[in-house]
Motif scaffolding. Structure first.
Motif, PDB file in Angstrom:
ATOM      1  N   GLY A 181       0.770  -1.234   0.000  1.00 54.19           N
ATOM      2  CA  GLY A 181       0.000   0.000   0.000  1.00 54.19           C
ATOM      3  C   GLY A 181       0.799   1.280   0.000  1.00 54.19           C
ATOM      4  N   TYR A 182       1.953   1.301  -0.663  1.00 55.70           N
ATOM      5  CA  TYR A 182       2.728   2.536  -0.703  1.00 55.70           C
ATOM      6  C   TYR A 182       1.984   3.567  -1.553  1.00 55.70           C
ATOM      7  CZ  TYR A 182       6.744   5.630  -0.679  1.00 55.70           C
ATOM      8  OH  TYR A 182       7.569   6.710  -0.480  1.00 55.70           O
ATOM      9  N   PRO A 183       1.845   4.796  -1.068  1.00 56.72           N
ATOM     10  CA  PRO A 183       1.064   5.806  -1.803  1.00 56.72           C
ATOM     11  C   PRO A 183       1.670   6.159  -3.147  1.00 56.72           C
ATOM     12  CG  PRO A 183       2.253   6.793   0.032  1.00 56.72           C
ATOM     13  CD  PRO A 183       2.378   5.323   0.200  1.00 56.72           C
ATOM     14  N   GLY A 184       0.794   6.292  -4.149  1.00 53.03           N
ATOM     15  CA  GLY A 184       1.217   6.672  -5.486  1.00 53.03           C
ATOM     16  C   GLY A 184       1.585   5.514  -6.379  1.00 53.03           C
ATOM     17  N   VAL A 185       1.544   4.281  -5.847  1.00 57.07           N
ATOM     18  CA  VAL A 185       1.830   3.090  -6.638  1.00 57.07           C
ATOM     19  C   VAL A 185       0.517   2.379  -6.916  1.00 57.07           C
ATOM     20  CG1 VAL A 185       3.120   0.926  -6.761  1.00 57.07           C
ATOM     21  CG2 VAL A 185       4.089   2.887  -5.544  1.00 57.07           C
ATOM     22  N   LEU A 186       0.243   2.070  -8.170  1.00 60.37           N
ATOM     23  CA  LEU A 186      -1.023   1.441  -8.532  1.00 60.37           C
ATOM     24  C   LEU A 186      -1.113   0.025  -7.984  1.00 60.37           C
ATOM     25  CD1 LEU A 186      -1.619   2.585 -12.226  1.00 60.37           C
ATOM     26  CD2 LEU A 186      -2.010   3.807 -10.093  1.00 60.37           C
ATOM     27  N   GLU A 187      -2.328  -0.487  -7.943  1.00 62.55           N
ATOM     28  CA  GLU A 187      -2.582  -1.801  -7.352  1.00 62.55           C
ATOM     29  C   GLU A 187      -2.140  -2.920  -8.285  1.00 62.55           C
ATOM     30  OE1 GLU A 187      -6.275  -4.282  -5.266  1.00 62.55           O
ATOM     31  OE2 GLU A 187      -6.607  -2.281  -6.123  1.00 62.55           O
ATOM     32  N   VAL A 188      -1.396  -3.868  -7.748  1.00 57.79           N
ATOM     33  CA  VAL A 188      -0.900  -5.011  -8.502  1.00 57.79           C
ATOM     34  C   VAL A 188      -1.819  -6.201  -8.264  1.00 57.79           C
ATOM     35  CG1 VAL A 188       0.619  -5.864  -6.655  1.00 57.79           C
ATOM     36  CG2 VAL A 188       1.186  -6.338  -9.054  1.00 57.79           C
ATOM     37  N   ASP A 189      -1.963  -7.058  -9.266  1.00 58.62           N
ATOM     38  CA  ASP A 189      -2.735  -8.283  -9.097  1.00 58.62           C
ATOM     39  C   ASP A 189      -1.826  -9.330  -8.461  1.00 58.62           C
ATOM     40  OD1 ASP A 189      -3.733 -11.055  -9.916  1.00 58.62           O
ATOM     41  OD2 ASP A 189      -5.407  -9.794 -10.536  1.00 58.62           O
ATOM     42  N   PRO A 190      -2.185  -9.867  -7.282  1.00 53.41           N
ATOM     43  CA  PRO A 190      -1.298 -10.788  -6.571  1.00 53.41           C
ATOM     44  C   PRO A 190      -0.980 -12.068  -7.327  1.00 53.41           C
ATOM     45  CG  PRO A 190      -2.992  -9.941  -5.092  1.00 53.41           C
ATOM     46  CD  PRO A 190      -3.385  -9.539  -6.485  1.00 53.41           C
ATOM     47  N   ALA A 191      -1.895 -12.564  -8.140  1.00 51.04           N
ATOM     48  CA  ALA A 191      -1.670 -13.835  -8.836  1.00 51.04           C
ATOM     49  C   ALA A 191      -0.921 -13.665 -10.153  1.00 51.04           C
ATOM     50  CB  ALA A 191      -2.999 -14.544  -9.098  1.00 51.04           C
ATOM     51  N   TYR A 192      -1.030 -12.495 -10.783  1.00 52.55           N
ATOM     52  CA  TYR A 192      -0.466 -12.296 -12.123  1.00 52.55           C
ATOM     53  C   TYR A 192       0.790 -11.429 -12.153  1.00 52.55           C
ATOM     54  CZ  TYR A 192      -4.618 -14.405 -14.251  1.00 52.55           C
ATOM     55  OH  TYR A 192      -5.605 -15.278 -14.645  1.00 52.55           O
ATOM     56  N   CYS A 193       1.041 -10.687 -11.085  1.00 51.85           N
ATOM     57  CA  CYS A 193       2.151  -9.722 -11.055  1.00 51.85           C
ATOM     58  C   CYS A 193       2.072  -8.770 -12.243  1.00 51.85           C
ATOM     59  CB  CYS A 193       3.503 -10.421 -11.027  1.00 51.85           C
ATOM     60  SG  CYS A 193       4.831  -9.319 -10.438  1.00 51.85           S
ATOM     61  N   MET A 194       0.893  -8.229 -12.420  1.00 49.99           N
ATOM     62  CA  MET A 194       0.608  -7.217 -13.424  1.00 49.99           C
ATOM     63  C   MET A 194      -0.351  -6.211 -12.802  1.00 49.99           C
ATOM     64  SD  MET A 194      -0.123  -9.793 -16.644  1.00 49.99           S
ATOM     65  CE  MET A 194      -0.940  -8.518 -17.612  1.00 49.99           C
ATOM     66  N   PRO A 195      -0.477  -5.010 -13.366  1.00 50.81           N
ATOM     67  CA  PRO A 195      -1.436  -4.049 -12.824  1.00 50.81           C
ATOM     68  C   PRO A 195      -2.837  -4.659 -12.774  1.00 50.81           C
ATOM     69  CG  PRO A 195      -0.017  -3.009 -14.432  1.00 50.81           C
ATOM     70  CD  PRO A 195       0.268  -4.462 -14.517  1.00 50.81           C
ATOM     71  N   LYS A 196      -3.482  -4.557 -11.622  1.00 47.52           N
ATOM     72  CA  LYS A 196      -4.757  -5.238 -11.433  1.00 47.52           C
ATOM     73  C   LYS A 196      -5.828  -4.750 -12.400  1.00 47.52           C
ATOM     74  CE  LYS A 196      -8.083  -6.694  -7.923  1.00 47.52           C
ATOM     75  NZ  LYS A 196      -9.259  -6.425  -8.777  1.00 47.52           N
ATOM     76  N   HIS A 197      -5.860  -3.448 -12.689  1.00 42.14           N
ATOM     77  CA  HIS A 197      -6.911  -2.950 -13.568  1.00 42.14           C
ATOM     78  C   HIS A 197      -6.752  -3.500 -14.982  1.00 42.14           C
ATOM     79  CE1 HIS A 197      -3.693  -0.040 -14.425  1.00 42.14           C
ATOM     80  NE2 HIS A 197      -4.348   0.299 -15.531  1.00 42.14           N
ATOM     81  N   LEU A 198      -5.510  -3.780 -15.405  1.00 42.49           N
ATOM     82  CA  LEU A 198      -5.304  -4.344 -16.737  1.00 42.49           C
ATOM     83  C   LEU A 198      -5.666  -5.824 -16.767  1.00 42.49           C
ATOM     84  CD1 LEU A 198      -1.964  -2.657 -17.868  1.00 42.49           C
ATOM     85  CD2 LEU A 198      -4.315  -2.048 -18.481  1.00 42.49           C
ATOM     86  N   VAL A 199      -5.328  -6.560 -15.707  1.00 41.27           N
ATOM     87  CA  VAL A 199      -5.721  -7.963 -15.628  1.00 41.27           C
ATOM     88  C   VAL A 199      -7.236  -8.071 -15.629  1.00 41.27           C
ATOM     89  CG1 VAL A 199      -5.632 -10.065 -14.241  1.00 41.27           C
ATOM     90  CG2 VAL A 199      -3.606  -8.627 -14.424  1.00 41.27           C
ATOM     91  N   ASP A 200      -7.890  -7.221 -14.858  1.00 42.01           N
ATOM     92  CA  ASP A 200      -9.359  -7.229 -14.818  1.00 42.01           C
ATOM     93  C   ASP A 200      -9.943  -6.987 -16.210  1.00 42.01           C
ATOM     94  OD1 ASP A 200      -9.288  -7.704 -12.107  1.00 42.01           O
ATOM     95  OD2 ASP A 200      -9.731  -5.631 -11.542  1.00 42.01           O
TER      96      ASP A 200
END
Length: 350
Positions: free
Chosen positions: A326-345
Protein backbone atom coordinates in the motif's frame (compact mmCIF):
# COMPACT_ATOMS: atom_id res chain seq x y z
CA UNK A 1 -12.52 1.07 -7.43
CA UNK A 2 -9.42 3.07 -6.59
CA UNK A 3 -6.33 2.09 -8.54
CA UNK A 4 -3.96 4.03 -6.32
CA UNK A 5 -2.34 2.12 -3.51
CA UNK A 6 -2.51 4.01 -0.27
CA UNK A 7 -3.21 3.78 3.44
CA UNK A 8 -6.77 2.73 2.64
CA UNK A 9 -5.40 -0.68 1.62
CA UNK A 10 -3.53 -1.10 4.88
CA UNK A 11 -0.39 0.59 3.60
CA UNK A 12 2.29 2.82 5.06
CA UNK A 13 1.66 6.53 4.68
CA UNK A 14 4.48 8.44 3.01
CA UNK A 15 4.63 10.94 5.87
CA UNK A 16 5.41 8.15 8.33
CA UNK A 17 8.87 7.66 6.79
CA UNK A 18 12.02 9.80 7.02
CA UNK A 19 12.60 12.16 4.09
CA UNK A 20 15.52 10.10 2.85
CA UNK A 21 13.25 7.05 2.57
CA UNK A 22 10.84 8.19 -0.10
CA UNK A 23 10.26 6.43 -3.41
CA UNK A 24 12.07 8.42 -6.12
CA UNK A 25 9.53 7.65 -8.83
CA UNK A 26 10.96 9.97 -11.51
CA UNK A 27 14.45 8.50 -11.02
CA UNK A 28 13.15 4.94 -11.39
CA UNK A 29 11.17 5.84 -14.50
CA UNK A 30 14.24 7.44 -16.06
CA UNK A 31 16.38 4.42 -15.13
CA UNK A 32 13.99 1.96 -16.80
CA UNK A 33 13.59 4.22 -19.83
CA UNK A 34 17.38 4.39 -20.25
CA UNK A 35 18.01 0.65 -20.30
CA UNK A 36 17.60 0.23 -24.06
CA UNK A 37 19.97 3.12 -24.76
CA UNK A 38 22.95 1.34 -23.17
CA UNK A 39 23.81 -0.81 -26.16
CA UNK A 40 27.46 0.20 -26.01
CA UNK A 41 27.78 -1.38 -22.57
CA UNK A 42 28.93 -4.98 -22.14
CA UNK A 43 26.16 -5.71 -19.65
CA UNK A 44 23.53 -5.01 -22.30
CA UNK A 45 24.85 -7.81 -24.49
CA UNK A 46 25.53 -10.20 -21.60
CA UNK A 47 21.84 -9.97 -20.63
CA UNK A 48 20.40 -10.59 -24.10
CA UNK A 49 19.09 -13.95 -22.85
CA UNK A 50 16.78 -11.97 -20.51
CA UNK A 51 15.69 -9.27 -22.95
CA UNK A 52 11.96 -10.02 -23.26
CA UNK A 53 11.64 -10.70 -19.54
CA UNK A 54 13.46 -7.44 -18.92
CA UNK A 55 10.82 -5.61 -20.96
CA UNK A 56 8.10 -7.26 -18.88
CA UNK A 57 9.82 -6.27 -15.62
CA UNK A 58 10.36 -2.70 -16.74
CA UNK A 59 6.94 -2.25 -18.30
CA UNK A 60 5.13 -3.61 -15.25
CA UNK A 61 7.07 -1.31 -12.94
CA UNK A 62 6.27 1.67 -15.18
CA UNK A 63 2.57 0.80 -15.14
CA UNK A 64 2.56 0.51 -11.37
CA UNK A 65 4.38 3.84 -11.12
CA UNK A 66 1.72 5.43 -13.32
CA UNK A 67 4.06 6.04 -16.27
CA UNK A 68 3.34 3.31 -18.83
CA UNK A 69 3.68 5.54 -21.87
CA UNK A 70 7.40 6.29 -21.56
CA UNK A 71 8.17 3.13 -23.55
CA UNK A 72 7.04 3.34 -27.20
CA UNK A 73 4.08 0.99 -27.60
CA UNK A 74 4.70 0.17 -31.26
CA UNK A 75 8.37 -0.48 -30.63
CA UNK A 76 7.55 -2.82 -27.76
CA UNK A 77 5.04 -4.77 -29.85
CA UNK A 78 7.41 -4.99 -32.82
CA UNK A 79 10.21 -6.35 -30.64
CA UNK A 80 7.98 -8.89 -28.92
CA UNK A 81 6.62 -10.19 -32.23
CA UNK A 82 10.16 -10.41 -33.61
CA UNK A 83 10.84 -13.03 -30.91
CA UNK A 84 7.93 -15.25 -31.97
CA UNK A 85 8.69 -18.62 -33.61
CA UNK A 86 6.49 -20.47 -36.06
CA UNK A 87 5.64 -23.04 -33.38
CA UNK A 88 4.05 -20.32 -31.22
CA UNK A 89 6.81 -20.00 -28.66
CA UNK A 90 8.83 -16.88 -27.93
CA UNK A 91 12.55 -16.60 -27.43
CA UNK A 92 14.30 -14.14 -25.13
CA UNK A 93 15.40 -12.10 -28.15
CA UNK A 94 15.33 -12.52 -31.93
CA UNK A 95 17.15 -15.71 -32.85
CA UNK A 96 16.90 -17.27 -29.40
CA UNK A 97 15.16 -20.61 -28.91
CA UNK A 98 11.55 -20.54 -27.66
CA UNK A 99 10.93 -21.18 -23.98
CA UNK A 100 7.94 -21.15 -21.65
CA UNK A 101 9.29 -18.32 -19.47
CA UNK A 102 9.82 -15.95 -22.40
CA UNK A 103 6.49 -16.94 -23.93
CA UNK A 104 4.73 -16.02 -20.69
CA UNK A 105 6.56 -12.68 -20.56
CA UNK A 106 5.58 -11.98 -24.17
CA UNK A 107 1.91 -12.70 -23.48
CA UNK A 108 1.97 -10.51 -20.38
CA UNK A 109 3.57 -7.67 -22.33
CA UNK A 110 1.00 -7.92 -25.13
CA UNK A 111 -1.77 -7.92 -22.54
CA UNK A 112 -0.41 -4.78 -20.88
CA UNK A 113 -0.02 -2.83 -24.15
CA UNK A 114 -3.32 -4.08 -25.60
CA UNK A 115 -1.37 -5.76 -28.36
CA UNK A 116 -3.38 -8.90 -29.09
CA UNK A 117 -5.08 -7.21 -32.07
CA UNK A 118 -1.67 -6.44 -33.62
CA UNK A 119 -0.65 -10.05 -33.01
CA UNK A 120 -3.71 -11.33 -34.85
CA UNK A 121 -3.16 -8.91 -37.75
CA UNK A 122 0.40 -10.08 -38.24
CA UNK A 123 -0.27 -13.75 -37.53
CA UNK A 124 -3.86 -14.95 -38.05
CA UNK A 125 -4.92 -17.17 -35.14
CA UNK A 126 -1.77 -16.03 -33.34
CA UNK A 127 -3.31 -16.44 -29.90
CA UNK A 128 -4.33 -20.01 -30.70
CA UNK A 129 -0.86 -20.83 -32.06
CA UNK A 130 0.76 -19.54 -28.87
CA UNK A 131 -1.72 -21.42 -26.69
CA UNK A 132 -1.05 -24.67 -28.54
CA UNK A 133 2.70 -24.22 -28.05
CA UNK A 134 2.16 -23.82 -24.31
CA UNK A 135 -0.26 -26.74 -24.14
CA UNK A 136 2.20 -28.94 -26.01
CA UNK A 137 4.66 -28.63 -23.12
CA UNK A 138 2.34 -30.29 -20.60
CA UNK A 139 3.68 -33.60 -19.30
CA UNK A 140 1.73 -36.78 -18.48
CA UNK A 141 1.91 -36.02 -14.73
CA UNK A 142 0.28 -32.63 -15.25
CA UNK A 143 3.31 -30.40 -14.93
CA UNK A 144 4.91 -28.44 -17.77
CA UNK A 145 8.34 -28.45 -19.37
CA UNK A 146 10.13 -25.20 -20.07
CA UNK A 147 11.01 -26.17 -23.62
CA UNK A 148 11.55 -29.10 -25.92
CA UNK A 149 14.40 -30.41 -23.75
CA UNK A 150 12.02 -31.37 -20.98
CA UNK A 151 13.10 -29.60 -17.78
CA UNK A 152 10.06 -29.28 -15.49
CA UNK A 153 9.37 -26.80 -12.72
CA UNK A 154 6.35 -25.34 -10.97
CA UNK A 155 7.37 -21.99 -12.49
CA UNK A 156 6.56 -23.36 -15.93
CA UNK A 157 3.23 -24.79 -14.77
CA UNK A 158 2.21 -21.49 -13.21
CA UNK A 159 3.39 -19.59 -16.28
CA UNK A 160 1.35 -21.81 -18.56
CA UNK A 161 -1.84 -21.13 -16.58
CA UNK A 162 -1.04 -17.43 -16.37
CA UNK A 163 -0.52 -17.04 -20.12
CA UNK A 164 -3.38 -19.32 -21.19
CA UNK A 165 -5.81 -17.39 -19.01
CA UNK A 166 -4.65 -14.05 -20.44
CA UNK A 167 -5.12 -15.55 -23.92
CA UNK A 168 -8.61 -16.68 -22.87
CA UNK A 169 -7.60 -20.26 -23.63
CA UNK A 170 -8.14 -22.04 -20.32
CA UNK A 171 -10.96 -24.54 -20.65
CA UNK A 172 -13.14 -22.90 -18.04
CA UNK A 173 -12.99 -19.72 -20.11
CA UNK A 174 -13.95 -21.53 -23.33
CA UNK A 175 -16.36 -24.27 -22.16
CA UNK A 176 -17.70 -24.94 -25.64
CA UNK A 177 -14.26 -25.98 -26.90
CA UNK A 178 -12.15 -29.01 -26.15
CA UNK A 179 -9.65 -28.12 -23.41
CA UNK A 180 -6.09 -27.53 -24.54
CA UNK A 181 -4.60 -28.74 -21.27
CA UNK A 182 -5.52 -31.02 -18.39
CA UNK A 183 -6.13 -28.47 -15.64
CA UNK A 184 -7.02 -31.13 -13.09
CA UNK A 185 -3.71 -32.90 -13.61
CA UNK A 186 -1.90 -29.58 -13.33
CA UNK A 187 -3.51 -28.67 -10.02
CA UNK A 188 -3.01 -32.20 -8.73
CA UNK A 189 0.72 -31.79 -9.40
CA UNK A 190 0.72 -28.50 -7.48
CA UNK A 191 -0.95 -30.19 -4.52
CA UNK A 192 1.67 -32.95 -4.62
CA UNK A 193 4.32 -30.26 -4.08
CA UNK A 194 2.68 -29.19 -0.79
CA UNK A 195 4.87 -29.83 2.24
CA UNK A 196 4.19 -30.58 5.90
CA UNK A 197 5.44 -27.10 6.92
CA UNK A 198 2.71 -25.49 4.83
CA UNK A 199 4.96 -24.42 1.97
CA UNK A 200 5.50 -25.72 -1.56
CA UNK A 201 8.60 -26.91 -3.38
CA UNK A 202 9.76 -27.00 -6.98
CA UNK A 203 8.61 -30.61 -7.25
CA UNK A 204 7.06 -33.22 -4.93
CA UNK A 205 9.40 -33.77 -1.99
CA UNK A 206 11.49 -30.63 -2.55
CA UNK A 207 11.99 -28.14 0.27
CA UNK A 208 9.66 -25.20 0.63
CA UNK A 209 10.80 -22.00 -1.04
CA UNK A 210 9.07 -18.62 -1.20
CA UNK A 211 9.38 -18.32 -4.97
CA UNK A 212 7.84 -21.74 -5.55
CA UNK A 213 5.11 -20.97 -3.03
CA UNK A 214 4.11 -18.00 -5.17
CA UNK A 215 3.96 -20.09 -8.32
CA UNK A 216 1.86 -22.77 -6.63
CA UNK A 217 -0.54 -20.35 -4.98
CA UNK A 218 -0.78 -18.36 -8.20
CA UNK A 219 -1.67 -21.49 -10.14
CA UNK A 220 -4.32 -22.48 -7.60
CA UNK A 221 -5.69 -18.94 -7.60
CA UNK A 222 -5.96 -18.78 -11.40
CA UNK A 223 -7.78 -22.13 -11.47
CA UNK A 224 -10.07 -21.09 -8.61
CA UNK A 225 -8.92 -23.80 -6.20
CA UNK A 226 -6.84 -21.84 -3.69
CA UNK A 227 -9.42 -21.33 -0.94
CA UNK A 228 -11.04 -24.74 -1.25
CA UNK A 229 -7.72 -26.58 -1.18
CA UNK A 230 -5.91 -24.81 1.65
CA UNK A 231 -8.76 -23.87 3.95
CA UNK A 232 -8.16 -21.66 6.98
CA UNK A 233 -5.95 -24.18 8.75
CA UNK A 234 -3.70 -24.58 5.72
CA UNK A 235 -3.51 -20.81 5.29
CA UNK A 236 -2.51 -20.40 8.93
CA UNK A 237 0.26 -22.98 8.61
CA UNK A 238 1.58 -21.45 5.39
CA UNK A 239 1.17 -17.92 6.73
CA UNK A 240 3.28 -18.77 9.76
CA UNK A 241 6.09 -20.12 7.55
CA UNK A 242 5.96 -17.09 5.27
CA UNK A 243 5.83 -14.51 8.05
CA UNK A 244 8.97 -16.04 9.57
CA UNK A 245 10.82 -14.97 6.43
CA UNK A 246 10.98 -11.40 7.77
CA UNK A 247 14.17 -10.66 9.68
CA UNK A 248 13.95 -8.29 12.62
CA UNK A 249 17.28 -6.55 12.08
CA UNK A 250 16.58 -5.30 8.54
CA UNK A 251 12.85 -5.77 8.03
CA UNK A 252 13.60 -7.53 4.74
CA UNK A 253 12.43 -10.97 3.69
CA UNK A 254 14.31 -14.10 2.68
CA UNK A 255 13.32 -17.06 0.52
CA UNK A 256 13.87 -19.80 3.07
CA UNK A 257 15.38 -20.20 6.54
CA UNK A 258 19.00 -19.14 7.15
CA UNK A 259 19.29 -17.20 3.87
CA UNK A 260 20.05 -13.53 3.22
CA UNK A 261 17.25 -11.05 2.72
CA UNK A 262 16.57 -9.92 -0.85
CA UNK A 263 14.24 -7.19 -2.02
CA UNK A 264 12.59 -9.51 -4.58
CA UNK A 265 11.08 -11.49 -1.71
CA UNK A 266 8.99 -8.45 -0.91
CA UNK A 267 7.02 -9.84 -3.85
CA UNK A 268 7.40 -13.61 -3.55
CA UNK A 269 6.58 -13.66 0.17
CA UNK A 270 4.33 -10.63 0.21
CA UNK A 271 2.03 -11.70 -2.58
CA UNK A 272 1.79 -15.23 -1.22
CA UNK A 273 0.63 -13.76 2.09
CA UNK A 274 -1.77 -11.50 0.18
CA UNK A 275 -3.32 -14.44 -1.68
CA UNK A 276 -4.06 -16.22 1.63
CA UNK A 277 -5.18 -13.01 3.39
CA UNK A 278 -2.27 -13.01 5.83
CA UNK A 279 -0.26 -10.01 4.62
CA UNK A 280 -0.94 -8.27 7.93
CA UNK A 281 1.20 -10.92 9.64
CA UNK A 282 4.41 -9.07 8.68
CA UNK A 283 5.61 -5.60 9.67
CA UNK A 284 4.80 -3.50 6.62
CA UNK A 285 6.56 -0.39 7.88
CA UNK A 286 9.84 -2.26 8.37
CA UNK A 287 9.52 -3.91 4.95
CA UNK A 288 8.79 -0.56 3.30
CA UNK A 289 11.88 0.96 4.86
CA UNK A 290 14.02 -1.98 3.72
CA UNK A 291 12.79 -1.70 0.12
CA UNK A 292 13.41 2.04 0.02
CA UNK A 293 16.92 1.60 1.40
CA UNK A 294 17.66 -0.65 -1.58
CA UNK A 295 16.97 2.06 -4.15
CA UNK A 296 19.56 4.33 -5.74
CA UNK A 297 18.17 7.80 -4.94
CA UNK A 298 20.49 9.51 -7.43
CA UNK A 299 20.39 7.33 -10.56
CA UNK A 300 17.23 5.32 -9.95
CA UNK A 301 16.72 1.58 -9.86
CA UNK A 302 16.60 -0.85 -6.95
CA UNK A 303 19.17 -3.44 -5.84
CA UNK A 304 18.76 -6.76 -4.04
CA UNK A 305 20.18 -5.27 -0.83
CA UNK A 306 21.23 -1.77 0.27
CA UNK A 307 24.48 -0.68 -1.36
CA UNK A 308 24.48 -3.24 -4.18
CA UNK A 309 24.14 -2.49 -7.89
CA UNK A 310 20.62 -1.91 -9.17
CA UNK A 311 18.96 -3.94 -11.93
CA UNK A 312 15.55 -4.00 -13.59
CA UNK A 313 14.60 -7.38 -12.06
CA UNK A 314 14.84 -6.11 -8.49
CA UNK A 315 13.40 -2.72 -9.46
CA UNK A 316 10.31 -4.50 -10.77
CA UNK A 317 9.78 -6.66 -7.70
CA UNK A 318 10.53 -3.79 -5.32
CA UNK A 319 7.81 -1.66 -6.92
CA UNK A 320 5.40 -4.62 -6.97
CA UNK A 321 6.17 -5.25 -3.30
CA UNK A 322 5.48 -1.63 -2.44
CA UNK A 323 2.18 -1.90 -4.27
CA UNK A 324 1.20 -4.92 -2.18
CA UNK A 325 1.85 -3.12 1.09
CA UNK A 326 0.00 0.00 0.00
CA UNK A 327 2.73 2.54 -0.70
CA UNK A 328 1.06 5.81 -1.80
CA UNK A 329 1.22 6.67 -5.49
CA UNK A 330 1.83 3.09 -6.64
CA UNK A 331 -1.02 1.44 -8.53
CA UNK A 332 -2.58 -1.80 -7.35
CA UNK A 333 -0.90 -5.01 -8.50
CA UNK A 334 -2.74 -8.28 -9.10
CA UNK A 335 -1.30 -10.79 -6.57
CA UNK A 336 -1.67 -13.83 -8.84
CA UNK A 337 -0.47 -12.30 -12.12
CA UNK A 338 2.15 -9.72 -11.06
CA UNK A 339 0.61 -7.22 -13.42
CA UNK A 340 -1.44 -4.05 -12.82
CA UNK A 341 -4.76 -5.24 -11.43
CA UNK A 342 -6.91 -2.95 -13.57
CA UNK A 343 -5.30 -4.34 -16.74
CA UNK A 344 -5.72 -7.96 -15.63
CA UNK A 345 -9.36 -7.23 -14.82
CA UNK A 346 -9.82 -5.75 -18.29
CA UNK A 347 -8.19 -8.66 -20.12
CA UNK A 348 -10.08 -11.27 -18.11
CA UNK A 349 -13.35 -9.34 -18.31
CA UNK A 350 -13.95 -9.34 -14.58
Amino acid sequence: MSLVAGPGRGGVADDQLPDELKLVIDKHVAYIQSLDSRRNELEYHLTEHLRISGIYWGLTALHLLGRPDVLPREGVIDFVLSCLHENGGFGAAPGHDPHMLYTVSAVQILAMVDGFAELEKKIPDGKTIIAKYIAGLQQPNGTFAGDEWGETDTRFLYGALNALSLLNMLHHQQPEQSPLINVTAATDHIKACHNFDGGFGVMPGAESHSGQIFTCLGALSITGELDSYLGEEGKDRLGAWLSERQLDDSGGLNGRPMKLVDVCYAWWVGTSLAMIDRLHWIDKKKLTAFILRCQDPEQGGVADRPGDMVDVFHTHFAVAGLSLIGYPGVLEVDPAYCMPKHLVDKVLGR
